[in-house]
Design a protein around this motif. Structure first.
Motif, PDB file in Angstrom:
ATOM      1  N   PRO A   9       0.899  -1.602  -0.018  1.00 48.94           N
ATOM      2  CA  PRO A   9      -0.268   0.037  -0.111  1.00 48.94           C
ATOM      3  C   PRO A   9       0.763   1.446  -0.303  1.00 48.94           C
ATOM      4  O   PRO A   9       0.010   2.324  -0.802  1.00 48.94           O
ATOM      5  N   GLU A  10       1.919   1.329   0.641  1.00 51.52           N
ATOM      6  CA  GLU A  10       3.148   1.816   0.404  1.00 51.52           C
ATOM      7  C   GLU A  10       3.094   2.637  -0.783  1.00 51.52           C
ATOM      8  O   GLU A  10       4.266   3.937  -0.918  1.00 51.52           O
ATOM      9  N   TRP A  12       0.455   4.064  -3.473  1.00 50.19           N
ATOM     10  CA  TRP A  12      -0.287   3.796  -3.106  1.00 50.19           C
ATOM     11  C   TRP A  12      -1.055   5.162  -2.329  1.00 50.19           C
ATOM     12  O   TRP A  12      -0.817   5.109  -1.464  1.00 50.19           O
ATOM     13  N   PRO A  13      -1.698   6.121  -3.485  1.00 50.17           N
ATOM     14  CA  PRO A  13      -2.294   7.323  -2.318  1.00 50.17           C
ATOM     15  C   PRO A  13      -3.543   6.525  -1.537  1.00 50.17           C
ATOM     16  O   PRO A  13      -4.349   5.471  -1.657  1.00 50.17           O
ATOM     17  N   MET A  14      -4.539   7.344  -0.994  1.00 50.33           N
ATOM     18  CA  MET A  14      -5.431   7.297   0.013  1.00 50.33           C
ATOM     19  C   MET A  14      -6.765   6.261  -0.736  1.00 50.33           C
ATOM     20  O   MET A  14      -7.187   5.296  -0.530  1.00 50.33           O
ATOM     21  N   THR A  16      -6.497   4.695  -3.889  1.00 50.76           N
ATOM     22  CA  THR A  16      -6.910   3.426  -4.518  1.00 50.76           C
ATOM     23  C   THR A  16      -6.754   2.078  -3.150  1.00 50.76           C
ATOM     24  O   THR A  16      -6.964   0.958  -3.235  1.00 50.76           O
ATOM     25  N   ARG A  17      -6.102   2.835  -1.788  1.00 47.65           N
ATOM     26  CA  ARG A  17      -5.502   1.858  -0.512  1.00 47.65           C
ATOM     27  C   ARG A  17      -7.103   1.430  -0.146  1.00 47.65           C
ATOM     28  O   ARG A  17      -7.578   0.485  -0.239  1.00 47.65           O
ATOM     29  N   LEU A  18      -8.445   2.100  -0.643  1.00 50.20           N
ATOM     30  CA  LEU A  18      -9.743   2.149   0.212  1.00 50.20           C
ATOM     31  C   LEU A  18     -10.770   0.991  -0.158  1.00 50.20           C
ATOM     32  O   LEU A  18     -11.342   0.231  -0.404  1.00 50.20           O
ATOM     33  N   TRP A  53       1.123   4.824   8.268  1.00 51.62           N
ATOM     34  CA  TRP A  53       0.274   4.430   7.583  1.00 51.62           C
ATOM     35  C   TRP A  53       0.605   2.673   7.302  1.00 51.62           C
ATOM     36  O   TRP A  53      -0.969   2.311   7.140  1.00 51.62           O
ATOM     37  N   ASN A  56      -2.942   1.959  10.072  1.00 50.86           N
ATOM     38  CA  ASN A  56      -3.500   1.999   9.261  1.00 50.86           C
ATOM     39  C   ASN A  56      -4.576   0.950   8.576  1.00 50.86           C
ATOM     40  O   ASN A  56      -5.427   0.725   8.108  1.00 50.86           O
ATOM     41  N   MET A  57      -2.939   0.534   7.851  1.00 57.33           N
ATOM     42  CA  MET A  57      -3.708  -0.813   7.234  1.00 57.33           C
ATOM     43  C   MET A  57      -4.216  -1.747   7.330  1.00 57.33           C
ATOM     44  O   MET A  57      -5.115  -2.840   7.100  1.00 57.33           O
ATOM     45  N   ARG A  60      -7.528  -1.580   8.632  1.00 56.63           N
ATOM     46  CA  ARG A  60      -8.929  -1.166   7.977  1.00 56.63           C
ATOM     47  C   ARG A  60      -8.735  -3.337   7.255  1.00 56.63           C
ATOM     48  O   ARG A  60      -9.623  -3.663   7.130  1.00 56.63           O
TER      49      ARG A  60
END
Length: 655
Positions: A9-10, A12-14, A16-18, A53, A56-57, A60
């Motif tokens: 995920p690092e 990609w922007p948030m 894309t992560r969502l 970051w 957060n991942m 989620r």
């Protein structure tokens, strides 16, 4: 069953992560490997950590019901570390220093690097100990992949320490290395160096010991990090991803398998290989041998093309799904990929993924969703074991030894006859375990021993005992020649197996490039002949021409309740087919199910007795395979046989 892959995920922007979380749920992903190459993101400057970051991942993913194989983040040191400590960089045999800019830019024996790696691994473990998403520790990544042998100053000191532990005295080392040859006698361990580039052939036992040392040192790096995180999270299982298969030579994975809580491996097919499904099956069977028959994790494979072959071709119709199920058929309980989302930058941007550059509107994404559905449907298979009555004996140290320089023929390699024999058994639907020479062979009726040049007394006795008990044992040429120190077993070839085989060879007659000889059954052979003198053995095939006309080419010797066969030449495809057919008939070993060529059949059996037949059709034509039961994929009941479309598959829970 586990389904997922490496997630970065690092990159990609948030937003894309969502989206990733939603797509993972759509595909049925339930586990991802996280933070494998994240050291520079987690610790952008020495001692300064950015966890936000990753916190957060982890949160989620947990909320979405997705577990994490969390990495120690040590697979690629950050630039600030190699700049501050250039002494940690690895060195080649010719003195070339490998620099920063790729990955694995560390000398495995460097104490400086090890200290930093332990600090990073411990920091990750302390941060996420007790986190509900944490399912498994993923230590480093493909250890030894790029630098299996390091010749740095740190390696020189470490190699000497390893030799002192192995030999205790310099006299013992001189004896083992045969240093009376070429004036190589050592007076002290401090005089010994790694086998760097030399004017001509380096001492073969020195080369062999350096290979042993390198494998052990790579393993000790894993155990160092393993123990560091285990101290902090004692209840979390720990592994690292092996690369078991014919393409990865320098790590003795039989020894490594004892040090992980679950065996995990990475495997990639070669698009130029017309029979890559056979190589995949062999690698999977080798992985199962490393796991001692227990289920294992397919940690990485590809949904399509890779980025590192000369020509990176996409996979054909249904190939990704068949590849995945072939691993499951042979013991995998998790199917994972590199990687989840295809990168837009970097060296692996053209490497395929579950979410390709084209996104959801793509064949790969459709196949990813279908694979997730299939793995959920065949979940009852989880934990079942593969059953085999045939075994191939394989040893990593022998692989290193048989392919050393200054041998009778450079065409003799560790995998040549192994592949040929395995291919013929695969074509006939016969399941094979791949085991080391000292493994328990009592459960096998057929034991194949291809090119076991180096064998210990214990290994040779174990193989002989299998024949005594009633197994049919095949040994191929250039086997039993040397002991564990690469010293010739005197008295005639094939050394350790002379008595077992009832033959004796006094001289090798390797063939020149392109040279072939005829056998008396109309088949041909190349690469190898030898002057065999028969004792108690029976001659089954003889040479018609070549250096040794009339000489024995294939023999059979009655041993106890069984028999020992010797193939003294490299038979062509027809010769191998005849040989395997005779061995199967004698041993009574049969296929998992009757199938046409190109159709793979394997059976797994659960502790409850439930039996699962995997049928993988690698042809474009519809086939029928004898089966009675229910197809877990479609839910259809089958009586008598199951019909599988071209490029298709079935997993039948047998009645």
């Amino acid at each position: 069953m586990g389904f997922g892959g490496d997630y970065n995920p690092e990159q990609w922007p948030m937003a894309t992560r969502l989206e990733d979380i939603q797509l993972m749920r759509e595909a049925g992903v339930n586990i991802v490997s996280l933070a494998i190459f994240s050291w520079a993101t987690i610790e952008p400057r020495e001692g300064k950590y950015d966890w936000a970051w990753l916190d957060n991942m982890m949160d989620r993913l947990s909320a979405a019901g997705i577990r994490v194989a969390l990495a120690t983040a040590t697979a690629s040191p950050p630039p600030w570390l190699t700049v501050a400590h250039p002494e940690i960089l690895p060195v080649l045999a010719d003195g070339t220093v490998l620099g920063q800019g790729g990955r694995q830019s560390y000398a495995i024996s460097s104490k400086v690097y090890r200290d930093y790696a332990v600090k990073m691994a411990s920091a990750v473990a302390e941060r996420y100990a007790g986190h509900p998403a944490l399912a498994l520790w993923h230590v480093d990544n493909e250890i030894g992949c790029h630098v299996p042998h390091d010749y740095s100053e740190a390696a020189e000191k470490s190699f000497r320490a390893w030799l002192i532990k192995r030999y205790k005295s310099i006299n013992s080392l001189n004896d083992a290395w045969g240093t009376a040859f070429w004036s190589q006698k050592y007076n002290s361990f401090k005089d010994i160096q790694p086998p760097r580039s030399a004017p001509t052939y380096a001492n073969p036992t020195q080369q062999l010991d350096f290979a042993r040392y390198s494998s052990d040192t790579l393993l000790s790096y894993y155990t160092l990090l393993r123990d560091a995180v285990r101290k902090i999270t004692p209840g979390v299982p720990i592994t690292t991803n092996f690369m078991v298969g014919p393409g990865t030579k320098w790590m003795d994975y039989y020894r490594w398998g004892d040090e992980v809580d679950v065996v995990a491996t990475d495997h990639y097919t070669v698009s130029a290989d017309a029979e890559r499904e056979v190589e995949l099956a062999l690698a999977a069977d080798m992985t199962r041998g490393t796991a001692k028959g227990k289920p294992w994790i397919l940690m990485e494979h590809s949904s399509g093309a890779v980025n590192w072959q000369p020509r990176n071709r996409a996979k054909g119709p249904g190939e990704m799904l068949r590849n995945s199920l072939a691993h499951v058929a042979r013991g995998a309980d998790s199917v994972m990929f590199f990687q989840w989302r295809q990168s837009k930058a970097g060296a692996e941007k053209f490497h395929s993924s579950l979410v390709p550059h084209a996104g959801r509107d793509s064949q790969i994404w459709s196949d990813s969703v279908r694979l997730g559905e299939t793995l959920r449907a065949i979940a009852p298979v989880r934990g079942a074991r593969v059953q085999a009555r045939a075994a191939i004996v394989f040893d990593y140290v022998n692989w290193w030894a048989v392919e050393l320089d200054s041998h009778p023929s450079e065409d003799v390699t560790a995998f040549d006859r192994l592949r040929a024999l395995y291919r013929e058994l695969w074509r006939r639907g016969v399941t094979v375990d791949v085991v080391n020479p000292t493994a328990d062979l009592s459960g096998y009726d057929l034991v194949l021993v291809p090119t076991l040049y180096l064998v210990t007394d214990e290994g040779a006795a174990n193989i002989a005992a299998a024949a005594e008990r009633g197994a049919s044992v095949l040994i191929t040429y250039f086997s039993g020649i040397v002991n564990e120190n690469d010293h010739i077993r005197l008295g005639g070839y094939p050394g350790a197996f002379r008595d077992l085989l009832g033959v004796k060879t006094d001289e090798f007659f390797p063939l020149l490039a392109g040279e072939r000889v005829a056998l008396d059954d109309g088949t041909t052979a190349d690469v190898w002949t030898e002057r065999v003198r028969v004792g108690s053995a029976e001659v089954l095939r003889s040479f018609v021409d070549g250096p040794l006309p009339g000489g024995p080419a294939v023999t059979r010797n009655v041993v106890g309740e069984g028999a020992a066969w010797y193939a003294a030449t490299r038979q062509d495809e027809a010769g191998v087919a005849w040989l395997v057919g005779e061995l199967l008939a004698e041993s009574g070993v049969v296929a998992a199910a009757s199938a046409e060529p190109g159709v793979e059949v394997v059976r797994r059996v659960g502790e409850d007795g439930a039996s699962y037949l995997f049928v993988l059709n690698h042809t474009d034509s519809e086939v029928r395979v004898p089966a009675n039961g229910t197809d877990l994929v479609t839910g259809a009941a089958h009586s008598g046989d199951v019909t599988v479309p071209g490029w298709g598959y079935a997993v039948v829970r047998e009645a």
